[in-house]
Design an enzyme around this catalytic site. Structure first.
Site, PDB file in Angstrom:
ATOM      1  N   ASP A   1       0.842  -1.207   0.000  1.00 36.71           N
ATOM      2  CA  ASP A   1       0.000   0.000   0.000  1.00 36.71           C
ATOM      3  C   ASP A   1       0.876   1.256   0.000  1.00 36.71           C
ATOM      4  OD1 ASP A   1      -1.891   1.988   0.527  1.00 36.71           O
ATOM      5  OD2 ASP A   1      -2.284   1.345   2.588  1.00 36.71           O
TER       6      ASP A   1
ATOM      7  N   HIS B   1      -4.141   4.790   6.551  1.00 42.24           N
ATOM      8  CA  HIS B   1      -2.985   4.257   5.816  1.00 42.24           C
ATOM      9  C   HIS B   1      -1.692   4.645   6.525  1.00 42.24           C
ATOM     10  CE1 HIS B   1      -5.407   3.238   2.240  1.00 42.24           C
ATOM     11  NE2 HIS B   1      -6.119   4.289   2.597  1.00 42.24           N
TER      12      HIS B   1
END
Lengths: 548, 548
Positions: B192, B365
């Protein structure tokens, strides 16, 4: 007597700043800005304040004062001059230089008398008032705050303001002068609210200058810097850094070239001899000797940087090893366009630095502690926060209360509000007409809501035109013709259009009426229902009935 | 043998994440997300990855693995099932719960076998591979990373990942498990990249929970909190804070109500008895006993918060004294809509808190140091950054190099790239078809460029339709009819339309040809030139010629 303060733009919004200050003896207008259209203002080029109030009182207008040369403060001037008329325009030397170029473009170079503001000259008569100007720092040189001394009290308008103690040109925000004005008593402060929600103090331009020099010194190849075309100090910082690193500078982009020339001619920028190179000459230079300064910091489709990134510029292209510095912040609404440009630059091998990853940009507007400092010096009885969306105005109002302004004296208003200042006391008068006027192509005026609504419908689902012929003789009847544009039911599309044709034929047969409007209404409703049921789409449906 | 890794979405973009991993024995797909349309995709409702590659190899698909329940990871599943077919869907319990509700809506509740991922069960056979799953923290509970053990090497896909050591449910990112997988050797990490440009470590959800409780405790009246409907932990934090402050909770908004119910039924959220109230009951409660949880954190026009702000909600309205918390960040492109909502809330007397002024939101995130931590544990030979625009992928790649991955082994690719992993070594194979497919109303498919181009033109300048009748008998000729929609030359408008009529009449008279297409071309060009000259506008011009 009474002095009236009427904001016509810049309240509850970012852009089209404009404030009327008037007494019985005449009107002074502070700033005449434009706003840029939002996405939903489909097809609109520019947004102006509604000039109705000024048009009604055109004969009483004595002067327009421009606080600095940004479009949201001066962009509306040509329209104001053309539509209403302005006898005098007052501004500092650089602002006048930029405005002159703009008026020339509009063929209005003799339409108003241009008069230079020199803050050092102190108090001068200006229209019905006595005015003085205080130097302030901002993201363009030669910005001023405005002080209007009236018989009913003193009014201070901060303009766009930042308290930068180490500006590139050494001309600081003149805090002592704000204090001196405050000493004599200020009734009303109109203050820039753009960064009122940000805590602390906006960093100095010197931080960016140092950072740019570091990046340019360490860059292995060419450096491409984009910023606002009017940010003369940023451009100067890049030029100085290039000179210090023994690099040539190439300026690309019409507005940047023009602004830099104006600034140089007027003594606001200095470019070392021999450092400038033309875009066509770049290819001959070693990459590590090149700095390119260009427009396009907002990802504008036709700007220099965008064209360079997509290899669509006649003389400059981006190369692997280039370092690109986005020395600006995306204006809200432009984020995706700026991200696109950055990604495209990475794609072709450049390294991209922007404000989130390196100190390559600072704001031109003061943060909370700067606004408090202004309040501490000016000590106004009343405060009207200006230049901001409502949330910014409210935040600025809260700062004013913290600084001792009475809650009842914090005036959060809307465009068109009328503040009446009488003998040091402010009261609300009746609102005047205020709003937006769109510039669309060559036209200036109100684009009716219905037009924007049509454009929205057209943009989402396109248009379906059904052309039917009416014949007296049924044997002569022809099939209706269906034309679809911007309407994409894909796959089943042709099938759906055939169904539309069929239902149109049937509707024509069913409607006994020969009145065109009634036939059109029946066609419209039948087709709209069918298309929504089949495709969940609502195109603009235009039945055309030809009576033969 | 060779294992092929092919990203079909999520590379060079935010959204529509989807990656194919296949051997000769079959295909496993990790995630099946959608993206939301950009402004220039006029009229488009959703964006899907191009399924062409999967359609060609449909018979070999063994399973889809969903890393978590966000739309950009699961939203494309109904379309994939309907268009291609999927035998098995693997996901954790909460993700399955959310997906079931989605498949029910699409009438697909029996179309694929749903199988539960339980990370604690260790390695299991899954399609042609052995798979294991590692718990990770994210902005939705029950998220996992995927480990695929193949004969050619181990592949790790991080999913969306954050290293939150103090998550609301106490289920941390299982760092030790990442280390154990790393100990046995990892050939390729897909990681990610969303926050790779951000330095440091993303703050824990606990920071927000504490802050929300403080705000709710101090609020003088009602508190309205908006967040993502799937952010179950954020909702839990608000519910817990309300309980601690002796307030009732009212949930408003269909998706939030549904998600919270699913989470409660599956044990992912707990709501104290008697704390929930229906929207219709709010009016009877004292303001200081009320917390409203609602959708609308992105300023969506039909969401609960937007309707509440504009007094358009059937049972809830905003009142002076309310505190509104925007517990989310605007997705790029939504900034202006969110700002509008905030300003409207201030206008009606609420106080609005958002992430720029108070710690009411954190990202889901991980930032740079978290990504480095994952790299330190997994120690992959190759890294393919995923989930991000190119600039994010590049930033993630730079982190990988800092962590010792060879520069040549950092694979910055594009959607459709094919990585061939053979005996621990990755090589690039030939790209496969990848791209975007638009969902527009009920249609799924390619909206041709020409349709979007038409919509853009229609949205900017509208449409001008000119209906002309051709008669054999010149005496029967009638004036052309001009219909304008979304075209606004204001003021001079009627005059211009009259001119259009005139030039159409003249063109008809001049063209000797009776071929409709040629007459239309002449009409089009003559009118386009006239309109551009007079108004600087380029409406879509549609000449309709009726041959009678």
């Amino acid at each position: 007597m009474t002095v009236r303060v009427i904001p016509l733009g810049g309240i509850g919004e970012i852009g089209k700043n404009m404030t009327v200050v008037e007494s019985e003896d005449g009107i002074v207008v502070i700033d005449a800005g434009i706003a840029f259209p939002r996405d939903e203002m489909l097809g609109v080029d520019l947004v102006l304040p509604d000039f109705s109030y000024l048009r009604e009182h055109a004969a009483r207008i004595r002067a327009v004062i421009l606080t600095h040369g940004h479009e949201d403060h001066v962009g509306g001037l040509p329209y104001l001059i053309r539509e209403v008329g302005v006898p005098e325009v007052w501004a500092t030397r650089l602002t006048l230089g930029l405005v002159k170029a703009k008026l020339d473009e509009h063929g209005l170079n003799r339409a108003a008398e241009l008069r230079e503001i020199v803050p050092e000259r102190g108090v001068i008569p200006l229209g019905p008032f006595r005015a003085e100007f205080i130097r302030v720092t901002h993201s363009i040189p030669d910005a001023v705050a405005v002080v209007l001394h009236t018989d009913d009290g003193t009014i201070v308008h901060s303009g766009d303001i930042k308290i930068d103690h180490t500006p590139v040109d050494g001309r600081r925000t003149d805090l002592a002068r704000f204090a001196a004005v405050g000493d004599r008593g200020v009734a009303l402060l109109l203050g820039d609210s753009t960064n009122a929600e940000r805590a602390g103090w906006t960093p100095s331009e010197a931080v960016v200058t140092r950072s740019l020099e570091r990046v340019i010194r360490d860059a292995p190849g060419r450096v491409i810097v984009t910023s606002f075309a009017s940010h003369i100090h940023r451009l100067q910082g890049v030029i100085d850094a290039a000179a210090a690193c023994d690099r040539f500078v190439c300026v690309v982009g019409r507005s940047m070239t023009r602004n830099l020339n104006i600034a140089r001619n007027l003594g606001y920028a200095s470019v070392p001899d021999g450092i400038l190179r033309k875009p066509a000459e770049i290819a001959e230079l070693e990459p590590e000797r090149v700095v390119i300064l260009c427009t396009g910091s907002q990802g504008e489709p036709l700007s220099a940087l965008t064209r360079i990134a997509y290899n669509d510029h006649p003389s400059v292209s981006v190369m692997a090893g280039d370092t690109v510095i986005i020395s600006a912040k995306p204006v809200p609404g432009n984020e995706l366009a700026v991200h696109d440009t950055m990604n495209q630059l990475w794609r072709v091998g450049a390294r991209v630095l922007h404000q989130d990853v390196a100190p390559v940009h600072v704001s031109g507007h003061g943060s909370a502690d700067e606004l408090k400092t202004v309040l501490a010096l000016v000590r106004p009885t009343y405060v009207m926060p200006v230049h901001g969306e409502l949330r910014h105005l409210v935040a600025h109002g809260a700062l004013a209360e913290e600084m001792g302004v009475l809650a009842a004296n914090v005036l959060i208003v809307e465009n068109g509000a009328c503040l009446e200042l009488t003998d040091g006391v402010v009261q609300r008068g009746a609102n005047v007409t205020a709003g937006v006027v769109f510039v669309d192509g060559l036209g200036i005026g109100d684009i009716a809501d219905v037009v924007l609504r049509d454009r929205r419908q057209l943009s989402a689902d396109g248009v379906l035109i059904v052309v039917c012929q009416l014949h007296d003789d049924a044997a002569e009847m022809r099939e209706p013709e269906v034309i679809a544009r911007g309407f994409a039911p894909e796959g089943a599309g042709d099938e759906l259009l055939a169904e539309v044709q069929l239902i149109a034929t049937r509707t024509l047969a069913d409607v006994a009426e020969r009145e065109t409007k009634i036939i059109q209404a029946h066609l419209h409703d039948a087709i709209a229902e069918l298309v929504y049921k089949r495709a969940r789409k609502r195109p603009l449906i235009l039945p055309v009935v030809v009576d033969v």
